[in-house]
Design a protein around this motif. Structure first.
Motif, PDB file in Angstrom:
ATOM      1  N   ALA A 395     -26.732 -36.487 -16.456  1.00 16.83           N
ATOM      2  CA  ALA A 395     -27.564 -36.234 -15.600  1.00 16.83           C
ATOM      3  C   ALA A 395     -28.914 -36.395 -14.997  1.00 16.83           C
ATOM      4  CB  ALA A 395     -27.416 -34.936 -16.025  1.00 16.83           C
ATOM      5  N   LYS A 396     -29.512 -37.761 -16.627  1.00 11.71           N
ATOM      6  CA  LYS A 396     -30.985 -37.567 -15.573  1.00 11.71           C
ATOM      7  C   LYS A 396     -30.912 -38.951 -14.279  1.00 11.71           C
ATOM      8  CE  LYS A 396     -32.452 -37.643 -20.562  1.00 11.71           C
ATOM      9  NZ  LYS A 396     -31.703 -37.556 -21.463  1.00 11.71           N
ATOM     10  N   LEU A 397     -29.585 -39.130 -14.296  1.00 13.98           N
ATOM     11  CA  LEU A 397     -29.610 -40.439 -12.578  1.00 13.98           C
ATOM     12  C   LEU A 397     -28.956 -39.401 -12.164  1.00 13.98           C
ATOM     13  CD1 LEU A 397     -29.861 -43.649 -12.258  1.00 13.98           C
ATOM     14  CD2 LEU A 397     -27.525 -43.181 -12.649  1.00 13.98           C
ATOM     15  N   VAL A 398     -28.230 -38.288 -11.713  1.00 11.19           N
ATOM     16  CA  VAL A 398     -28.152 -38.029 -10.869  1.00 11.19           C
ATOM     17  C   VAL A 398     -29.166 -37.233 -10.600  1.00 11.19           C
ATOM     18  CG1 VAL A 398     -26.547 -35.818 -10.524  1.00 11.19           C
ATOM     19  CG2 VAL A 398     -25.449 -37.656 -11.645  1.00 11.19           C
ATOM     20  N   MET A 399     -29.595 -36.640 -11.344  1.00  9.41           N
ATOM     21  CA  MET A 399     -31.437 -35.539 -11.210  1.00  9.41           C
ATOM     22  C   MET A 399     -32.223 -36.227 -10.551  1.00  9.41           C
ATOM     23  SD  MET A 399     -32.887 -32.468 -11.277  1.00  9.41           S
ATOM     24  CE  MET A 399     -32.199 -31.835 -12.710  1.00  9.41           C
ATOM     25  N   THR A 400     -32.651 -37.356 -10.928  1.00 12.29           N
ATOM     26  CA  THR A 400     -33.628 -38.066 -10.418  1.00 12.29           C
ATOM     27  C   THR A 400     -33.052 -38.534  -9.259  1.00 12.29           C
ATOM     28  OG1 THR A 400     -32.904 -40.172 -11.612  1.00 12.29           O
ATOM     29  CG2 THR A 400     -35.301 -38.855 -12.509  1.00 12.29           C
ATOM     30  N   THR A 401     -31.970 -39.276  -9.172  1.00  7.86           N
ATOM     31  CA  THR A 401     -31.151 -39.572  -7.944  1.00  7.86           C
ATOM     32  C   THR A 401     -31.542 -38.560  -6.234  1.00  7.86           C
ATOM     33  OG1 THR A 401     -29.726 -41.703  -7.844  1.00  7.86           O
ATOM     34  CG2 THR A 401     -29.331 -40.409  -6.500  1.00  7.86           C
ATOM     35  N   ALA A 402     -30.875 -37.318  -7.054  1.00 11.43           N
ATOM     36  CA  ALA A 402     -30.968 -36.301  -5.711  1.00 11.43           C
ATOM     37  C   ALA A 402     -32.072 -35.729  -5.383  1.00 11.43           C
ATOM     38  CB  ALA A 402     -30.512 -35.075  -6.593  1.00 11.43           C
ATOM     39  N   ASN A 403     -33.106 -35.836  -6.627  1.00 11.09           N
ATOM     40  CA  ASN A 403     -34.467 -34.878  -6.279  1.00 11.09           C
ATOM     41  C   ASN A 403     -35.319 -36.219  -5.560  1.00 11.09           C
ATOM     42  OD1 ASN A 403     -34.461 -33.116  -8.547  1.00 11.09           O
ATOM     43  ND2 ASN A 403     -33.896 -32.766  -6.759  1.00 11.09           N
ATOM     44  N   ALA A 404     -35.414 -37.864  -5.146  1.00 10.38           N
ATOM     45  CA  ALA A 404     -36.177 -38.216  -4.658  1.00 10.38           C
ATOM     46  C   ALA A 404     -36.451 -38.164  -3.335  1.00 10.38           C
ATOM     47  CB  ALA A 404     -35.183 -39.791  -5.499  1.00 10.38           C
ATOM     48  N   ALA A 405     -37.653 -38.146  -3.568  1.00 11.26           N
ATOM     49  CA  ALA A 405     -37.899 -37.897  -2.209  1.00 11.26           C
ATOM     50  C   ALA A 405     -38.232 -39.057  -1.774  1.00 11.26           C
ATOM     51  CB  ALA A 405     -39.245 -37.023  -1.688  1.00 11.26           C
ATOM     52  N   VAL A 406     -38.166 -40.625  -1.953  1.00  4.48           N
ATOM     53  CA  VAL A 406     -38.215 -41.467  -1.379  1.00  4.48           C
ATOM     54  C   VAL A 406     -36.871 -42.024   0.052  1.00  4.48           C
ATOM     55  CG1 VAL A 406     -39.875 -42.285  -2.802  1.00  4.48           C
ATOM     56  CG2 VAL A 406     -38.032 -43.060  -3.366  1.00  4.48           C
ATOM     57  N   PRO A 407     -37.299 -42.800   1.034  1.00  8.01           N
ATOM     58  CA  PRO A 407     -36.008 -43.210   1.799  1.00  8.01           C
ATOM     59  C   PRO A 407     -34.928 -43.981   0.914  1.00  8.01           C
ATOM     60  CG  PRO A 407     -38.143 -43.428   2.636  1.00  8.01           C
ATOM     61  CD  PRO A 407     -38.295 -43.701   1.253  1.00  8.01           C
ATOM     62  N   LYS A 408     -33.854 -43.617   0.296  1.00 14.61           N
ATOM     63  CA  LYS A 408     -33.238 -44.176   0.002  1.00 14.61           C
ATOM     64  C   LYS A 408     -31.602 -44.656   0.613  1.00 14.61           C
ATOM     65  CE  LYS A 408     -32.223 -39.982  -1.923  1.00 14.61           C
ATOM     66  NZ  LYS A 408     -31.902 -38.470  -2.449  1.00 14.61           N
ATOM     67  N   PHE A 409     -31.218 -45.811   0.172  1.00 17.15           N
ATOM     68  CA  PHE A 409     -30.146 -46.464   0.967  1.00 17.15           C
ATOM     69  C   PHE A 409     -29.301 -47.339  -0.059  1.00 17.15           C
ATOM     70  CE2 PHE A 409     -34.462 -46.550   2.991  1.00 17.15           C
ATOM     71  CZ  PHE A 409     -34.279 -46.558   4.362  1.00 17.15           C
ATOM     72  N   THR A 410     -28.191 -47.194   0.724  1.00 21.42           N
ATOM     73  CA  THR A 410     -26.918 -47.714  -0.090  1.00 21.42           C
ATOM     74  C   THR A 410     -25.593 -48.016  -0.198  1.00 21.42           C
ATOM     75  OG1 THR A 410     -26.231 -44.822  -0.838  1.00 21.42           O
ATOM     76  CG2 THR A 410     -24.536 -45.804  -1.263  1.00 21.42           C
ATOM     77  N   VAL A 411     -25.334 -49.133  -0.163  1.00 19.31           N
ATOM     78  CA  VAL A 411     -24.523 -50.208   0.258  1.00 19.31           C
ATOM     79  C   VAL A 411     -23.454 -50.198  -0.859  1.00 19.31           C
ATOM     80  CG1 VAL A 411     -24.002 -52.971   0.642  1.00 19.31           C
ATOM     81  CG2 VAL A 411     -26.076 -51.767   1.151  1.00 19.31           C
ATOM     82  N   PHE A 412     -22.399 -49.619  -0.037  1.00 24.27           N
ATOM     83  CA  PHE A 412     -20.930 -49.876  -1.141  1.00 24.27           C
ATOM     84  C   PHE A 412     -20.304 -50.943  -1.084  1.00 24.27           C
ATOM     85  CE2 PHE A 412     -19.339 -45.301  -1.030  1.00 24.27           C
ATOM     86  CZ  PHE A 412     -20.547 -45.038  -1.699  1.00 24.27           C
ATOM     87  N   VAL A 413     -20.588 -52.496  -2.100  1.00 20.17           N
ATOM     88  CA  VAL A 413     -21.030 -53.459  -2.100  1.00 20.17           C
ATOM     89  C   VAL A 413     -18.968 -53.821  -2.620  1.00 20.17           C
ATOM     90  CG1 VAL A 413     -20.646 -55.725  -3.452  1.00 20.17           C
ATOM     91  CG2 VAL A 413     -22.933 -54.303  -2.526  1.00 20.17           C
ATOM     92  N   SER A 414     -18.710 -52.926  -4.355  1.00 18.08           N
ATOM     93  CA  SER A 414     -17.327 -53.444  -3.681  1.00 18.08           C
ATOM     94  C   SER A 414     -16.555 -51.562  -4.499  1.00 18.08           C
ATOM     95  CB  SER A 414     -17.165 -53.988  -5.125  1.00 18.08           C
ATOM     96  OG  SER A 414     -16.357 -54.491  -6.006  1.00 18.08           O
ATOM     97  N   GLY A 415     -16.563 -51.205  -5.779  1.00 18.69           N
ATOM     98  CA  GLY A 415     -16.214 -49.886  -6.136  1.00 18.69           C
ATOM     99  C   GLY A 415     -17.355 -49.069  -6.745  1.00 18.69           C
ATOM    100  N   SER A 416     -17.016 -47.646  -6.442  1.00 16.36           N
ATOM    101  CA  SER A 416     -18.099 -46.253  -6.536  1.00 16.36           C
ATOM    102  C   SER A 416     -17.048 -45.253  -6.519  1.00 16.36           C
ATOM    103  CB  SER A 416     -18.612 -46.270  -4.930  1.00 16.36           C
ATOM    104  OG  SER A 416     -19.228 -45.158  -5.226  1.00 16.36           O
ATOM    105  N   ILE A 417     -16.661 -45.484  -7.690  1.00 17.87           N
ATOM    106  CA  ILE A 417     -15.858 -44.507  -8.413  1.00 17.87           C
ATOM    107  C   ILE A 417     -16.071 -43.499  -9.370  1.00 17.87           C
ATOM    108  CG2 ILE A 417     -13.734 -44.993  -9.910  1.00 17.87           C
ATOM    109  CD1 ILE A 417     -13.603 -46.174  -7.704  1.00 17.87           C
ATOM    110  N   GLY A 418     -15.743 -42.385  -8.903  1.00 19.04           N
ATOM    111  CA  GLY A 418     -16.578 -41.001 -10.079  1.00 19.04           C
ATOM    112  C   GLY A 418     -17.651 -40.781 -10.159  1.00 19.04           C
ATOM    113  N   ALA A 419     -18.226 -40.291 -11.551  1.00 19.46           N
ATOM    114  CA  ALA A 419     -19.483 -39.500 -11.089  1.00 19.46           C
ATOM    115  C   ALA A 419     -20.723 -41.046 -11.476  1.00 19.46           C
ATOM    116  CB  ALA A 419     -19.586 -39.101 -12.445  1.00 19.46           C
ATOM    117  N   GLY A 420     -19.979 -41.908 -11.432  1.00 19.12           N
ATOM    118  CA  GLY A 420     -21.040 -42.964 -10.955  1.00 19.12           C
ATOM    119  C   GLY A 420     -21.539 -42.977  -9.162  1.00 19.12           C
TER     120      GLY A 420
END
Ligand code: COA
Length: 535
Positions: A395-420
């Motif tokens: 939840a700490k990782l999810v909370m900080t990611t959700a609230n981070a107000a800096v621009p966020k960029f995501t690249v799915f290189v391979s798997g993106s599974i479950g709550a990860g």
């Protein structure tokens, strides 16, 4: 800053085998994109040409600064949907440079079913507006559309993010001072009339550009008046009589020229708050990514090897390298822009989650954009993980990611599974842009695991009813589940449904991220406020 030392052996058989396989994936991607970019049926394209009109991509090219990069989103939207008759979902969207300024372009393709809005067209239009709003990009609508695709009205008209949202977004953006510019190339009928009517500046093309709330057939039915489209809502009506339009364009090319002048006079200046460095190519060839990502998705590769081929000079200042080692965190630059990177090397354990949250806090404190690079199989499971408190650490990782107000960029290189997927800024986490590689896959769990769960549920249910399933029945269920997961977790299903902003060739990652980060700093980077973090 230390340079990543690659351990990849480019002359090994495994590397060569992976590379050859990946090249087939890239070729398939290129072929599909090329095919989608052709536009509608040959009949529609011929008719369009005979009318002396520019095609949608020609219009875009004329609006953009010559030779500049167009960051196009989802050219494979609606891929394998609607009998493959709606390439690009009938609308081209992307960020491009117009008169020196980054703008969002939203352009109907009139050769695709008259430029009408199918459900994925609506989704793509709304997503482009969302990107424009978050990044504060002047938005240019190149309209040429028959409006809602009437046979599917129930999926394009009534809901929250359906047709009406276009105009709500225009009102919101205009109020925020984000210019809304409309080039009326073709029809803007019924609700579609509000795209120009809600814009700050409207350019209308002679003969073809028409704006009306009810088209000629509706007028005839309602009032008995016999009138053609141009006489009803052409530029001679709206530029000279009604005042709905502001600029009279002789033809398509002239409309593009007028648009460039409008943008040139916006009087807006971009204030980049990031501390830049001189751009530098990676020390390792990005094309080597093809040989690093394994043909068999389950096999391990080190995300540092991908980072080494993505960042300037392959320089990476790794943070907590010896702690929570399946999550890599550190600072780097991409074409001179600073980024904080989180990359997976497999399952997220409690220490990884805490480390990730700590790293995100630092980036937010320092206003550094975040880049998440996925190859995650989820958070750890089992009694040990539960006793260590994986839910609260995750939840700490999810909370900080959700609230981070800096621009966020995501690249799915391979798997993106479950709550990860959540902790690593998956689609639900309001990243500025999310790109996927042809090798990526995204699902709630692996197909094999889902097949195991579903066959067990079936066996238990039948047992309660005093029955048993045959081996053939269970094998069939397992097989169907695996196949469905393979298809729906794959990048083409994802991009068709706009679960991402596009499938990209790994070699182009730097170019896409650079354009994305550069666009993001048109908006100020606010301070972050985190919620209650469970300690
Ligand atoms: N819903 C569903 N299909 C539509 C449509 C609509 N609103 N408008 C056009 N189409 C389809 C046509 O059936 C045709 O399909 P096909 O390629 O399978 O034959 C295709 O789009 C092209 O239309 P066509 O009329 O042959 O091409 P055109 O270039 O001469 O004209 C339009 C395009 C959009 C100007 C014209 O079709 C039109 O006026 N459509 C109605 C617009 C309208 O009243 N919309 C109200 C919706 S809110």
């Amino acid at each position: 800053m230390p340079v990543i030392k690659s351990r990849i052996k480019v002359d090994s058989d495994k590397f060569k085998d992976n590379k050859a396989y990946y090249q087939t994936l890239v070729k398939q991607l290129e072929e599909r994109v090329e095919q989608a970019k052709v536009g509608g049926s040959e009949r529609a394209r011929t008719l369009h040409k005979e009318r002396g009109r520019l095609f949608v991509r020609e219009r875009i090219e004329k609006v953009l600064d010559p030779g500049s990069f167009f960051l196009e989103f989802n050219p494979l939207a609606a891929w394998d949907m609607y009998d493959n008759e709606v390439p690009c979902a009938g609308i081209v969207t992307g960020i491009g440079i117009v008169s020196g300024k980054e703008c969002m372009l939203i352009a109907n393709d009139p050769t695709v079913k008259g430029g009408t809005y199918h459900p994925m067209t609506v989704k793509k239009h709304v997503r482009a507006q969302e990107i424009a709003q978050e990044n504060r990009l002047p938005t240019i609508y190149l309209t040429d559309s028959g409006g809602a695709f009437l046979p599917l009205q129930e999926d394009v008209f009534p809901d929250h993010y359906h047709f009406g949202r276009f105009f709500y977004n225009q009102a919101q953006m205009s109020a925020m001072g984000i210019p809304q510019i409309c080039l009326v190339f073709g029809l803007c009928t019924a609700g579609g009339a509000y795209v120009p009517a809600m814009s700050d500046d409207v350019v209308q093309v002679k003969k073809w550009g028409c704006i009306f709330i009810g088209g000629p057939p509706m007028v005839k039915a309602a009032t008995g008046e016999d009138i053609d489209a141009e006489a009803l809502g052409g530029p001679d009506v709206h530029c000279r009589i009604s005042g709905v339009s502001d600029y009279y364009a002789r033809d398509d090319a002239h409309a593009c020229e007028i648009c460039r002048d409008i943008v040139a006079h916006l009087n807006s200046v971009k204030h980049n708050p990031l501390e830049m460095q001189a751009p530098e190519e990676p020390a390792y060839d990005p094309e080597e990514i093809y040989g690093i990502i394994n043909k068999k998705p389950q096999e391990f590769f080190d995300m540092r090897e991908i980072i080494a081929r993505t960042v300037d000079g392959s320089r990476f200042d790794e943070f907590k390298a010896l702690y929570g080692t399946t999550l890599i965190t550190g600072f780097a630059h991409i074409n001179g822009y600073p980024v904080g990177i989180l990359g997976n090397n497999g399952i997220l354990f409690p220490d990884c989650a805490v480390k990730g949250a700590h790293f995100i806090e630092r980036c937010c404190q320092r206003h550094i954009p975040l880049l998440y690079m996925h190859n995650v199989m989820g958070f750890s499971v089992g009694s040990k993980a539960e006793r260590e408190g994986i839910p609260k650490h995750g939840a700490k990782l999810v909370m900080t990611t959700a609230n981070a107000a800096v621009p966020k960029f995501t690249v799915f290189v391979s798997g993106s599974i479950g709550a990860g997927n959540y902790g690593m800024c998956g689609r639900g986490y309001q990243g500025r842009l999310l790109f996927v590689y042809p090798s990526s896959y995204c699902s709630v769990m692996g197909g094999q695991v889902a097949a195991g769960i579903l066959t067990r549920i079936k066996t238990d249910a039948l047992k309660r009813a005093g029955k048993t399933a045959t081996k053939e029945e269970l094998d069939k269920l397992a097989q169907e589940t695996r196949e469905k997961y393979d298809y729906t977790a794959g990048p083409y299903f994802s991009t068709a449904h706009l679960y991402d902003d596009g499938i990209i060739d790994p070699v182009e990652t730097r170019q896409y991220l650079t354009a994305g980060i550069s666009a993001s700093v048109n908006a100020p980077i606010p301070d972050t406020k985190f919620g209650v973090i469970r300690l």
